[in-house]
Scaffold this motif. Structure first.
Motif, PDB file in Angstrom:
ATOM      1  N   ASP A 404     -13.890  -3.861 -10.495  1.00  0.00           N
ATOM      2  CA  ASP A 404     -12.862  -2.916 -10.049  1.00  0.00           C
ATOM      3  C   ASP A 404     -12.830  -2.802  -8.527  1.00  0.00           C
ATOM      4  N   GLY A 405     -12.927  -3.958  -7.860  1.00  0.00           N
ATOM      5  CA  GLY A 405     -12.791  -4.020  -6.418  1.00  0.00           C
ATOM      6  C   GLY A 405     -14.040  -3.709  -5.618  1.00  0.00           C
ATOM      7  N   VAL A 406     -15.170  -3.445  -6.269  1.00  0.00           N
ATOM      8  CA  VAL A 406     -16.413  -3.112  -5.566  1.00  0.00           C
ATOM      9  C   VAL A 406     -17.422  -4.237  -5.777  1.00  0.00           C
ATOM     10  N   ASP A 407     -17.927  -4.788  -4.693  1.00  0.00           N
ATOM     11  CA  ASP A 407     -18.954  -5.841  -4.766  1.00  0.00           C
ATOM     12  C   ASP A 407     -20.186  -5.272  -5.482  1.00  0.00           C
ATOM     13  N   VAL A 408     -20.688  -6.004  -6.465  1.00  0.00           N
ATOM     14  CA  VAL A 408     -21.838  -5.497  -7.237  1.00  0.00           C
ATOM     15  C   VAL A 408     -23.058  -5.292  -6.344  1.00  0.00           C
ATOM     16  N   ARG A 409     -23.138  -5.997  -5.205  1.00  0.00           N
ATOM     17  CA  ARG A 409     -24.267  -5.828  -4.293  1.00  0.00           C
ATOM     18  C   ARG A 409     -24.211  -4.505  -3.527  1.00  0.00           C
ATOM     19  N   ASP A 410     -23.065  -3.836  -3.587  1.00  0.00           N
ATOM     20  CA  ASP A 410     -22.915  -2.551  -2.896  1.00  0.00           C
ATOM     21  C   ASP A 410     -23.216  -1.367  -3.812  1.00  0.00           C
ATOM     22  N   LEU A 411     -23.568  -1.641  -5.064  1.00  0.00           N
ATOM     23  CA  LEU A 411     -23.813  -0.578  -6.036  1.00  0.00           C
ATOM     24  C   LEU A 411     -25.314  -0.405  -6.289  1.00  0.00           C
ATOM     25  N   ARG A 412     -25.715   0.827  -6.591  1.00  0.00           N
ATOM     26  CA  ARG A 412     -27.073   1.050  -7.076  1.00  0.00           C
ATOM     27  C   ARG A 412     -27.230   0.297  -8.389  1.00  0.00           C
ATOM     28  N   LEU A 413     -28.396  -0.313  -8.590  1.00  0.00           N
ATOM     29  CA  LEU A 413     -28.605  -1.115  -9.790  1.00  0.00           C
ATOM     30  C   LEU A 413     -28.429  -0.272 -11.055  1.00  0.00           C
ATOM     31  N   ASP A 414     -28.955   0.962 -11.035  1.00  0.00           N
ATOM     32  CA  ASP A 414     -28.809   1.817 -12.217  1.00  0.00           C
ATOM     33  C   ASP A 414     -27.348   2.125 -12.498  1.00  0.00           C
ATOM     34  N   ASP A 415     -26.563   2.377 -11.443  1.00  0.00           N
ATOM     35  CA  ASP A 415     -25.135   2.669 -11.631  1.00  0.00           C
ATOM     36  C   ASP A 415     -24.399   1.447 -12.172  1.00  0.00           C
ATOM     37  N   LEU A 416     -24.735   0.285 -11.619  1.00  0.00           N
ATOM     38  CA  LEU A 416     -24.083  -0.951 -12.065  1.00  0.00           C
ATOM     39  C   LEU A 416     -24.405  -1.239 -13.529  1.00  0.00           C
ATOM     40  N   ARG A 417     -25.684  -1.208 -13.850  1.00  0.00           N
ATOM     41  CA  ARG A 417     -26.096  -1.633 -15.195  1.00  0.00           C
ATOM     42  C   ARG A 417     -25.786  -0.589 -16.260  1.00  0.00           C
ATOM     43  N   SER A 418     -25.521   0.648 -15.829  1.00  0.00           N
ATOM     44  CA  SER A 418     -25.078   1.641 -16.805  1.00  0.00           C
ATOM     45  C   SER A 418     -23.661   1.361 -17.279  1.00  0.00           C
ATOM     46  N   GLU A 419     -22.940   0.519 -16.528  1.00  0.00           N
ATOM     47  CA  GLU A 419     -21.567   0.169 -16.883  1.00  0.00           C
ATOM     48  C   GLU A 419     -21.469  -1.186 -17.575  1.00  0.00           C
ATOM     49  N   VAL A 420     -22.605  -1.839 -17.765  1.00  0.00           N
ATOM     50  CA  VAL A 420     -22.622  -3.169 -18.383  1.00  0.00           C
ATOM     51  C   VAL A 420     -23.626  -3.162 -19.538  1.00  0.00           C
ATOM     52  N   ALA A 421     -23.204  -3.598 -20.698  1.00  0.00           N
ATOM     53  CA  ALA A 421     -24.107  -3.730 -21.849  1.00  0.00           C
ATOM     54  C   ALA A 421     -24.092  -5.180 -22.312  1.00  0.00           C
ATOM     55  N   ILE A 422     -25.260  -5.650 -22.739  1.00  0.00           N
ATOM     56  CA  ILE A 422     -25.397  -7.057 -23.125  1.00  0.00           C
ATOM     57  C   ILE A 422     -25.980  -7.146 -24.527  1.00  0.00           C
ATOM     58  N   VAL A 423     -25.361  -7.966 -25.350  1.00  0.00           N
ATOM     59  CA  VAL A 423     -25.936  -8.321 -26.649  1.00  0.00           C
ATOM     60  C   VAL A 423     -26.383  -9.769 -26.531  1.00  0.00           C
ATOM     61  N   PHE A 424     -27.688  -9.957 -26.489  1.00  0.00           N
ATOM     62  CA  PHE A 424     -28.232 -11.291 -26.244  1.00  0.00           C
ATOM     63  C   PHE A 424     -28.184 -12.155 -27.499  1.00  0.00           C
ATOM     64  N   GLN A 425     -28.318 -13.453 -27.276  1.00  0.00           N
ATOM     65  CA  GLN A 425     -28.319 -14.401 -28.386  1.00  0.00           C
ATOM     66  C   GLN A 425     -29.483 -14.126 -29.332  1.00  0.00           C
ATOM     67  N   GLU A 426     -30.650 -13.853 -28.768  1.00  0.00           N
ATOM     68  CA  GLU A 426     -31.811 -13.459 -29.562  1.00  0.00           C
ATOM     69  C   GLU A 426     -32.053 -11.983 -29.311  1.00  0.00           C
TER      70      GLU A 426
END
Length: 588
Positions: A404-426
Motif C-alpha cells: 500500500d505504497g510503504v516500503d516494507v523496510r520502513d515498517l516495524r517488523l511486528d507491524d509488518l508481519r501482523s498484516e501478513v499470514a503464511i500457510v507453509f507447505q509443511e
C-alpha cells in the motif's frame, strides 16, 4: 559460525565471563565476602592453635585454655557461616548467569534473520545452550572460592614470612613454579578445549538431524549410517579429550607435588631452626598448619585454572553468537502502515542468497489489493523468494517491495508481519493443544474467535470430534494429526491473525485429491477480500488464483490467466506438467 580450525579469540570469552560477573554485583560481592570471611578464619585458626600450644599448654596456664578453646570454636562457627554464604550466593550467581545467558541466547536467536538460520545447524545452537553454558556455570560457581584462595595464599605467605623470614622465603619459592605450571597447561589445552566444544556441537547436530529425520532414516534403512556418523563424531571428541587428559595428567599433579616439595623443604629447614632455638614449637606448629591449609586451596585453584581455558572457549562461542548482528531489524524511524486494500508492489527487485547465484534480477510486479495471484515457475525460479520478501524474511539487494505504497523496510517488523499470514507447505504445529496452536496467530484472541477461525478453515468439525476437542494435545510437530488436519489448523491460525495479505506456500501439496478439495473450499472463504500470493506447484492450485505470474531466468516471463499463459508461453505448460507429475508421485 566458527569451527575448530578458526583462530580462538580467548579474550572475547574472558570478556563475556567478566561482563556476566559484573551483571550480578550483589550475588558476586556477597559470595566473595563469604569466601573471604572463610579465608580469614582459615588463616586465623593456626594462629589460635599456636597460641594455645605456646601460651596455655607449654606455659601451663590452665585459665587460658578454656577461653582460647572457646575462641577456636567461635572462629569455627564464623568459618561455617562464611562457607554457607559463599556456597549459596556463589551457586546462585552461577545458576542465575546460566539462566540469563540462555534466555539472552534464545531471544537473540529469535531475532536473527532467515539468512543466519539457513546456514547454521540446529545442533550447533543447541550445543551452545547446553554444554557451553554448563562450562560457564561451573567456572562461575568456583570463582568466589578461587578468589578467596588466591587472597588466602598471599596472606598466608605474608604471615609465614612474618613468623620466620627464612622459612617464609623457602615456602614462597613454590609461587613462581605454580604460575609457570598453570601457564604451561593453559597454553596447551586452550585450542583443544575450543575444539572439544565445537565437536560437541557437531555431535549434537548429528543427534538432532537423526531424530528429526527418523522417518527418512528408517524408510531408507540408514540406521547403520547414522550410527557410524555418531560414532565418528564421538571419536573426534574422544581424541581431543584424551589429549587434554594427557596434558592434565602431566601438569595437574604438579599442583600437588610443588607444594609438597615446599612442605618437605620447610620441615627440614624449620626442624633445624627449632633445634637451634630460632623458632618456638608453637610457631613451628602454626607454620606447618598454614602450609597444610594451603594444600586443598591450591588443588582447587589448580583445577580452576586447568578448566578456565575450556570455559573461556565456551564463552567465546557464546559471545560469537551474541555478537552476530541481526541483518534485518526495525528501522530507526519506522513508518505506520496506513489503511489500504493490501496492494503489493515490486520495483526493480534484485536478490541473491549469500551463498548462491542471483535469483531475482530486476523484477517489477504489482499485485492489486484483494486479488489472488499464483506464482508459477520451475524449481529455483524464485517463487518462494518473491513471497519471502513481502514479510521481509530477507531484504532485497536492489529495488524495493512495498505494501500500500510503504516500503516494507520502513515498517516495524511486528507491524509488518501482523498484516501478513503464511500457510507453509509443511505445516508446523507445536507440542500443545489445538487451541494453543491456533492462538499462535493472535495470542490475545478469545475462545469465540478461535472457534470462528476454525470454522472458516473447515477445521471445527474434526476438532470437535476429538476426545478433548480444542484441548486435544497434538504430538511433536503435530504428527498425531493427518496432513490435511494439520493444514487446516495452520490455516485457522492464519485466519485468526486477520491479515491484510495471505501467502499460501502450496498449502495443498501434501494431501490427496479429496482433502485438497476440502482445503481449497476453506481457502476460498479465507481468501475473500484479501490479497493472496499462492506459490503453485500443480495445476489444481491455480483454480484459486485470479492471475498467474510465470517466473523464469530471474524475471517475470508472463502475467495473465492460466489459459492465456498456456496459449502464449509453451514453457509455462511444460513446467506445470512436470510439477503435476511430481505431485502425483509424492501424494498417496
Amino acid at each position: 559460525m566458527n569451527d575448530d580450525r578458526a583462530p580462538v579469540d580467548i579474550r572475547s570469552g574472558l570478556g563475556l565471563l567478566l561482563r556476566t560477573l559484573r551483571s550480578y554485583p550483589r550475588y558476586g560481592v556477597v559470595a566473595i565476602a563469604g569466601a573471604l570471611v572463610w579465608m580469614a578464619t582459615v588463616v586465623l585458626i593456626p594462629y589460635v592453635v599456636a597460641t594455645i600450644v605456646d601460651d596455655a599448654i607449654l606455659a601451663k596456664q590452665r585459665d587460658l585454655l578454656v577461653p582460647l578453646i572457646l575462641a577456636l570454636v567461635g572462629v569455627g562457627v564464623v568459618q561455617a557461616i562464611g562457607m554457607g554464604f559463599r556456597r549459596y550466593f556463589g551457586f546462585r550467581l552461577a545458576y542465575r548467569a546460566e539462566a540469563d545467558l540462555r534466555s539472552r541466547m534464545f531471544a537473540h536467536i529469535q531475532r536473527l534473520a532467515f539468512a543466519f538460520h539457513d546456514i547454521t545447524p540446529t545442533g550447533q545452537l543447541m550445543s551452545r545452550a547446553s554444554s557451553d553454558l554448563s562450562q560457564i556455570r561451573l567456572i562461575l560457581m568456583m570463582l568466589p572460592i578461587v578468589i578467596a584462595n588466591i587472597a588466602m595464599f598471599l596472606v598466608v605467605m605474608v604471615v609465614l614470612i612474618v613468623i620466620d623470614p627464612i622459612l617464609g622465603t623457602v615456602a614462597s619459592l613454590t609461587i613462581p613454579a605454580l604460575v609457570l605450571n598453570a601457564n604451561a597447561l593453559a597454553r596447551r589445552v586452550i585450542r583443544l578445549s575450543f575444539s572439544v566444544q565445537q565437536k560437541l556441537a557437531d555431535l549434537a547436530e548429528v543427534v538432532e538431524e537423526s531424530v528429526a529425520g527418523i522417518e527418512v532414516v528408517k524408510a531408507y534403512g540408514q540406521e547403520r549410517r547414522e550410527e557410524l556418523r555418531l560414532k565418528a563424531a564421538a571419536a573426534a571428541i574422544y581424541e581431543d579429550t584424551v589429549q587434554i587428559a594427557r596434558y592434565r595428567s602431566t601438569y595437574a599433579p604438579l599442583f600437588e607435588l610443588i607444594p609438597s616439595l615446599g612442605t618437605v623443604a620447610v620441615l627440614w629447614v624449620g626442624g633445624l631452626r627449632v633445634i637451634d632455638g630460632a623458632l618456638t614449637e608453637g610457631e613451628f606448629v602454626a607454620f606447618t598448619q598454614y602450609l597444610a591449609v594451603l594444600v586443598l586451596p591450591l588443588m582447587i585453584t589448580g583445577w580452576f585454572f586447568a578448566n578456565l581455558p575450556r570455559a573461556a572457549a565456551s564463552a567465546s562461542r557464546i559471545d560469537e553468537l551474541l555478537s552476530t548482528d541481526p541483518v534485518i531489524e526495525d528501522p530507526p524511524r519506522p513508518t505506520v502502515l496506513r489503511e489500504g486494500p493490501g496492494e503489493i508492489r515490486f520495483d526493480g527487485v534484485r536478490f541473491a542468497y549469500p551463498t548462491g547465484p542471483t535469483i531475482l534480477d530486476g523484477v517489477d510486479l504489482v499485485v492489486p489489493g484483494g486479488t489472488a495471484v499464483a506464482l508459477v515457475g520451475a524449481t529455483g525460479s524464485g517463487k518462494t523468494t518473491v513471497a519471502n520478501l513481502v514479510p521481509r524474511f530477507y531484504d532485497v539487494a536492489e529495488g524495493s517491495v512495498s505494501i500500500d505504497g510503504v516500503d516494507v523496510r520502513d515498517l516495524r517488523l511486528d507491524d509488518l508481519r501482523s498484516e501478513v499470514a503464511i500457510v507453509f507447505q509443511e505445516s508446523f504445529l507445536f507440542s500443545a493443544t489445538i487451541a494453543e496452536n491456533i492462538l499462535v496467530g493472535d495470542p490475545q484472541a478469545d475462545e469465540r474467535r478461535v472457534r470462528s477461525a476454525a470454522r472458516l478453515a473447515q477445521a471445527h468439525d474434526f476438532i470437535c470430534a476429538m476426545p478433548d476437542g480444542y484441548g486435544t494435545v497434538v504430538g511433536e510437530r503435530g504428527h498425531t494429526l493427518s496432513g490435511g488436519q494439520r493444514q487446516r489448523v495452520a490455516l485457522a491460525r492464519s485466519v485468526l491473525r486477520d491479515p491484510r495479505i495471505l501467502i499460501l506456500d502450496d498449502a495443498t501439496s501434501s494431501v490427496d485429491a479429496v482433502v485438497e478439495s476440502e482445503i481449497q473450499e476453506a481457502l476460498r472463504h479465507v481468501m475473500a477480500g484479501r490479497t493472496t500470493l499462492i506459490i503453485a506447484h500443480r495445476t489444481s492450485t491455480l483454480a484459486l488464483a485470479d492471475l498467474v505470474v510465470f517466473l523464469e531466468d530471474g524475471g517475470i516471463a508472463g502475467v495473465g490467466t492460466h489459459e492465456e499463459l498456456l496459449e502464449t508461453i509453451p514453457r509455462y505448460g511444460a513446467v506445470l506438467a512436470h510439477d503435476d507429475r511430481t505431485a502425483r508421485g509424492g501424494v498417496r
